[in-house]
Each structure stands twice: as structure tokens, then as C-alpha cells.
Design an enzyme around this catalytic site. Structure first.
Site, PDB file in Angstrom:
ATOM      1  CG  ASP A 111     -49.956 -18.419 -52.562  1.00  0.00           C
ATOM      2  OD1 ASP A 111     -49.235 -17.352 -52.032  1.00  0.00           O
ATOM      3  OD2 ASP A 111     -51.138 -18.667 -51.814  1.00  0.00           O
ATOM      4  CG  HIS A 112     -45.395 -14.147 -53.076  1.00  0.00           C
ATOM      5  ND1 HIS A 112     -46.658 -13.666 -53.622  1.00  0.00           N
ATOM      6  CD2 HIS A 112     -45.129 -13.014 -52.072  1.00  0.00           C
ATOM      7  CE1 HIS A 112     -46.935 -12.332 -53.239  1.00  0.00           C
ATOM      8  NE2 HIS A 112     -46.329 -12.129 -52.185  1.00  0.00           N
ATOM      9  CG  HIS A 128     -51.480 -14.313 -51.954  1.00  0.00           C
ATOM     10  ND1 HIS A 128     -50.719 -15.204 -52.454  1.00  0.00           N
ATOM     11  CD2 HIS A 128     -51.586 -13.236 -52.766  1.00  0.00           C
ATOM     12  CE1 HIS A 128     -49.884 -14.664 -53.525  1.00  0.00           C
ATOM     13  NE2 HIS A 128     -50.434 -13.382 -53.631  1.00  0.00           N
ATOM     14  CE  LYS A 167     -53.028  -3.932 -55.446  1.00  0.00           C
ATOM     15  NZ  LYS A 167     -51.835  -4.829 -55.113  1.00  0.00           N
TER      16      LYS A 167
HETATM   17  C1  BG6 Z   1     -49.322 -10.392 -55.458  1.00  0.00           C
HETATM   18  C2  BG6 Z   1     -50.558  -9.441 -55.899  1.00  0.00           C
HETATM   19  O1  BG6 Z   1     -49.635 -11.735 -55.672  1.00  0.00           O
HETATM   20  O2  BG6 Z   1     -49.071 -10.186 -54.205  1.00  0.00           O
HETATM   21  C3  BG6 Z   1     -50.290  -7.889 -55.744  1.00  0.00           C
HETATM   22  O3  BG6 Z   1     -50.613  -9.803 -57.382  1.00  0.00           O
HETATM   23  C4  BG6 Z   1     -49.952  -7.613 -54.274  1.00  0.00           C
HETATM   24  O4  BG6 Z   1     -51.348  -7.167 -56.263  1.00  0.00           O
HETATM   25  C5  BG6 Z   1     -48.756  -8.682 -53.855  1.00  0.00           C
HETATM   26  O5  BG6 Z   1     -49.378  -6.296 -54.119  1.00  0.00           O
HETATM   27  C6  BG6 Z   1     -48.722  -8.638 -52.184  1.00  0.00           C
HETATM   28  O6  BG6 Z   1     -47.573  -9.448 -51.924  1.00  0.00           O
HETATM   29  P1  BG6 Z   1     -46.782  -9.119 -50.505  1.00  0.00           P
HETATM   30  O7  BG6 Z   1     -45.701 -10.041 -50.555  1.00  0.00           O
HETATM   31  O8  BG6 Z   1     -46.293  -7.788 -50.777  1.00  0.00           O
HETATM   32  O9  BG6 Z   1     -47.575  -8.892 -49.411  1.00  0.00           O
END
Ligand code: BG6
Length: 519
Positions: A211-212, A274, A374
Site C-alpha cells: 500500500d504505497h 489507503h 477525484k
Molecule cells: C492509487 C489509486 O492507489 O492511489 C489512484 O489507484 C490514486 O486512483 C492514487 O490516484 C493516489 O496516490 P497518491 O500517492 O498520488 O496520493
């Protein structure tokens, strides 16, 4: 130090001298030699995030010297073509001071290989096995293999099955680990099916569910804020906290991902992973140690304390929206249903808001409001802890509003912590206004936070699972959102589109909670 760490390097004296906050910091760790295999290496994530993360590790010295990278995907490339492809992507996606050039790039490039593959053909996995053996001989990668699944999720089970049939699930000479990109399943049932497929081949301590958000510095700092300080924890509970708001808003639309997104929606795409993971970090009990499993255990426990809404209660605990045409930063943008690969009558939500309660001693009665969407006015991810109002008012001019204290953990684009409190306005009157104490990571520590993927790939190489989600927490997060998903899926929303791009989101979100922070 994780057992795979074989080397360290220290911040230069100059860093410490120029910024006392970083002086004497312990060294970074470098993982043991390894090959990393990217399944789906011709895709978007690889070129935008994964490849730049690995190359950046090479530039900043955190990649092991004995390293190799293998791309494995359907697009037809030779090794040389793929090297050139990688060079072009790095030109595009690395910052100016990180472009691929000189001896560092030459050395990196010769360690890149590629396999044009049909994911359902064991022979290509046997080719991969041979390539990895060749890497061991040519580049000293010592039988250590990191498999990174960044294909569309329906392909994951095939890859796992064929890794096993080619005998790649373990190598007696080294370690084998598998990184699994999100989404981990598309609902509770498919997540369980995927988990069964993975656990039939790999033990839990070799599975890294990414989960980045966990790789973002301010997210990692939540634990430090809470447990390396004494002043917050005594008030971090139902006695002092009025509510917690977690927001992950984006101004972007679905871009090129309409095909995926129209089957996913905001609840699956952001809240299930997230945003719920942020909730876990902010609400969990202190772990007994910083070991990966002690931390992950607490995260799981706090998620277990959240009661999923009953189907009948879904409408009073959630709100959904879909953007129509509107204006962002002065430019007109189209509505969701006009986006590429989106059904013209789509019922998919691009905004989701949910109210949850953590039913335990600490949090009983405190609402946690989560929202993500979004085409909102700006990109902002943050956690705002709003404290209870003062119990008795005797100070301030009668027209003054005395606001509650709010502690905001800013995740992006600003990275920092901000505390709102009330102060007397200088002058003869007793006017009171809100003021802020702000900490910003960039100016505080004098360094840019490393991109999330860099940290996470580094941790997977080191064998540190702390920032990766354990299966029980993934499953619990699906259990929490499932009733909402089911009700939303089965009920067409005739008000869609119900918020204009660039607005604060749908009115139904305001009905759920009137005090959302302004975006
Ligand atoms: C991803 C989603 O996991 O996270 C995307 O699939 C989203 O839809 C993105 O835009 C957002 O990541 P960050 O790091 O830009 O907040």
C-alpha cells in the site's frame, strides 16, 4: 537492523553540519544482493513509479551493488530493446538531476534483462528461472529473488501458479519474496480466493502486500508522533477527541484508467486500502515493540474493533458521488461519464465518504469520517484530529468564535504537522483568533522525503514487512466496506453526476457530516 542488511552508509558530515536535526543519524541500510523481477514491466506503474524508484536507489547508494532487474511482460522486447525502453522512461520520469547517463547508468543498464511472456505458459517461467541463474553467475545475485506483481490483478493467480510449476517458489541458496500490488482482490470473496492462491505457494513472511501510502514519510511519522512523544497520547481518546477526519482528495480525474476505475470506484480504489490503513495507524494501541508483527498486530486489532455497517444502515453512514463537468484551476474539465473507457450511464462513484466507529475503550463514541474523491478542488491527503470544545467559556469578546483545537497530520502535498489553537489578538480588547503551529518536513529536516515506492522496494529487499499489510488486516478492511459496496452496487444512483468537478463533493457528504474541512 533486518537480517538481510549487509551494509550501511552514513549521512555526510556536511548534512549534519548544515542541519543539526540530521546530525549523527544512523546509517541507511543496503539489502543483500538480489534480482528483482517486475511482472507487468511494460505497464504504467513500472515506468512511472517502480523503475524510477529502483534507479533512484542506485543513484543514492541504497541498491546493493550486486543487483539485476528482469522485466517480464507481454510486449515484445529483446534485452537491448527493453534497456532502451527503460532509458527513455527514466528520461521522462526522473528529475533533472537523476537522468540516466554516465557510468552509473551503463552499469545499471547491463543488469537489465527482459522476457517476452505469456503469463499462462510455464515455459516462460522456466526461461525466467534460467535468466535468474544467469544473473547469479554474472552479477552475484546469490539466489535472492524479489518477484513484484504489477500486472492487472486478474493475472496474479496465474503468475503464482507458474512460479511454482517452474520451481521458482524457493531457491535453497537464497531468499524469495513476492510483492503484491493493490488492489488485493475486488471484493471480500475475490480477496480470499487470491489469498488462498498465494498462501498455497508462499508463506506469509514472504508475502509483501503493498500500500504505497505506507511508504509516505508523514504516514510513517504517525507512529513517531504518537509514541515518541508524551503530550499527545494522554489526550488521544474519547475524553478529548471530538472526531477524526481522514481525507484523500485529488484534483485529477480518472486519466487513462477509466477501464479499471469504472469497475472499481472510490470505495475500492482508495477507502478499502489507503484510507482505512491511515485510520488503523491513527487509532491503534501502542505496539509492544517496533517489530513488524507487533505493529501489524495492533493494526489488525483496531480494524477488528470496527463494526461494519449493517446493510440497512449504509445510507446513514456513507455518501457517494460522481463528478460532472466543471472547472479545476481555471480550466474546464469533462464529467466522469464522458471520460475514456467509462460507461455513459456509469453508476460508479468517484467520491466516497464513510462514518465509522472504533468500538473499543479508547474510541467509544468518537466518529471517524473518511472521504476520498477525484476531481475535487485540490490534491490533499491529511488526517485531522479535532478536539472537544472548551468546557466553559469566560474569555474573549462576545462576538469571537472560539474554535476547537485541531491537530492535522499533512501527508500530501504538504508534509508536516499543524496544530490549531486559540490566541489573544494583540491590543486592548480580549479578541481571540485561531493561530497555527506548523512543522514542515522539508524545511525542518532539510531533505526531500524519498518517494514512497523507493522506501517500500528497499524494505522488501531488506525483508522488513512493517510497512506492508498483513492478510488479516486486508481481509478485515474488505469486511468493513463490503455492506456499503453491496448496497451501492445494487442501487442505481439517479442523481449522478451529483457534484461538479472542482466543487467540495456531493451534498450527501455534507448531510453525513457538516464539518468537513474545506478543500
Ligand atoms: C492509487 C489509486 O492507489 O492511489 C489512484 O489507484 C490514486 O486512483 C492514487 O490516484 C493516489 O496516490 P497518491 O500517492 O498520488 O496520493
Amino acid at each position: 537492523m533486518p537480517e538481510d542488511a549487509v551494509a550501511t552508509f552514513t549521512a555526510t558530515a556536511g548534512d549534519g553540519a548544515s542541519n543539526p536535526l540530521r546530525a549523527g543519524l544512523p546509517a541507511e541500510q543496503i539489502a543483500s544482493p538480489c534480482s528483482i523481477v517486475f511482472f507487468g514491466a511494460s505497464g504504467d506503474l513500472f515506468k512511472r513509479m517502480l523503475l524510477p524508484a529502483v534507479y533512484s536507489m542506485r543513484l543514492n547508494g541504497t541498491l546493493p551493488a550486486d543487483f539485476a532487474l528482469v522485466g517480464f511482460a507481454r510486449s515484445k522486447y529483446t534485452d537491448d530493446d527493453f534497456r532502451e525502453y527503460c532509458r527513455r522512461q527514466l528520461e521522462l520520469f526522473m528529475p533533472d538531476d537523476g537522468k540516466p547517463q554516465g557510468p552509473l547508468w551503463d552499469d545499471f543498464a547491463r543488469r537489465i534483462g527482459y522476457i517476452t511472456a505469456d503469463f499462462n505458459d510455464t515455459r516462460h517461467f522456466v526461461d525466467l528461472k534460467n535468466k535468474l541463474a544467469q544473473n547469479d553467475r554474472d552479477f552475484g545475485t546469490a539466489g535472492n529473488h524479489l518477484f513484484y506483481l504489477s500486472t492487472p490483478p486478474p493475472v496474479f493467480p496465474e503468475i503464482i501458479k507458474h512460479l511454482k510449476s517452474a520451481g521458482l517458489e524457493k531457491d535453497e541458496r537464497g531468499w524469495t519474496r513476492i510483492v503484491v500490488e493493490k488492489p488485493f482482490g475486488t471484493d471480500l470473496a475475490s480477496a480470499r480466493t487470491l489469498q488462498r492462491a498465494i498462501e498455497a505457494v508462499f508463506p506469509e513472511n514472504e508475502i509483501y502486500r503493498i500500500d504505497h501510502y505506507h511508504g509516505k514519510e508523514p504516514v510513517q511519522d504517525i507512529i513517531a508522533l504518537r509514541f515518541a512523544n508524551t503530550i499527545f497520547e494522554p489526550i488521544w481518546n474519547r475524553n478529548y477527541v471530538q472526531n477524526v477526519q481522514i481525507t484523500s482528495a485529488e484534483s485529477l480525474g480518472v486519466e487513462e484508467r477509466g477501464g479499471y476505475y469504472d469497475h472499481a470506484g472510490a470505495l475500492r480504489d482508495m477507502i478499502q486500502n489507503h484510507v482505512i490503513n491511515l485510520l488503523a495507524l491513527v487509532a491503534m494501541e501502542p505496539p509492544i515493540s517496533s517489530n513488524a508483527d507487533d505493529i501489524r498486530e495492533e493494526k489488525y486489532k483496531v480494524l477488528s474493533a470496527i463494526e461494519p455497517p449493517a446493510h440497512a444502515g449504509v445510507w446513514s453512514t456513507s455518501a457517494r458521488g460522481q463528478y460532472g463537468p466543471g472547472t479545476i484551476d481555471g480550466s474546464s474539465v469533462k464529467g466522469y461519464r464522458q471520460e475514456k473507457d467509462v460507461a455513459p450511464d456509469s453508476n460508479t462513484e468517484t467520491f466516497a465518504a464513510v462514518k465509522l466507529y472504533v468500538e473499543n475503550w479508547r474510541w467509544a463514541g468518537v466518529p471517524f469520517y473518511l472521504r476520498s474523491g477525484k476531481r475535487l478542488p485540490r490534491k490533499v491527503s491529511e488526517i485531522a484530529v479535532t478536539f472537544k470544545p472548551i468546557p466553559h467559556r469566560f474569555y474573549g469578546e462576545s462576538t469571537d468564535r472560539i474554535e476547537s483545537n485541531v491537530l492535522v497530520i499533512k501527508i500530501e502535498p504538504d508534509e508536516g504537522i499543524s496544530m490549531r489553537f486559540e490566541a489573544k489578538v494583540p491590543g486592548p480588547k480580549d479578541h481571540v483568533r485561531s493561530v497555527y503551529m506548523d512543522f514542515n518536513y522539508g524545511s525542518g529536516f532539510g531533505v526531500q522525503s524519498p518517494p514512497a515506492y523507493e522506501r517500500l522496494i528497499g524494505d522488501a529487499m531488506l525483508g522488513d514487512q512493517t510497512l506492508f499489510t498483513r492478510w488479516d488486516a486486508v481481509e478485515r478492511a474488505w469486511e468493513i466496506v463490503t455492506p456499503i459496496l453491496e448496497v451501492w452496487q445494487n442501487t442505481k444512483d439517479f442523481s449522478f453526476p451529483n457534484y461538479a468537478a472542482g466543487s467540495q463533493g456531493p451534498d450527501s457528504a455534507k448531510a453525513l457530516f457538516a464539518d468537513w474541512r474545506h478543500l
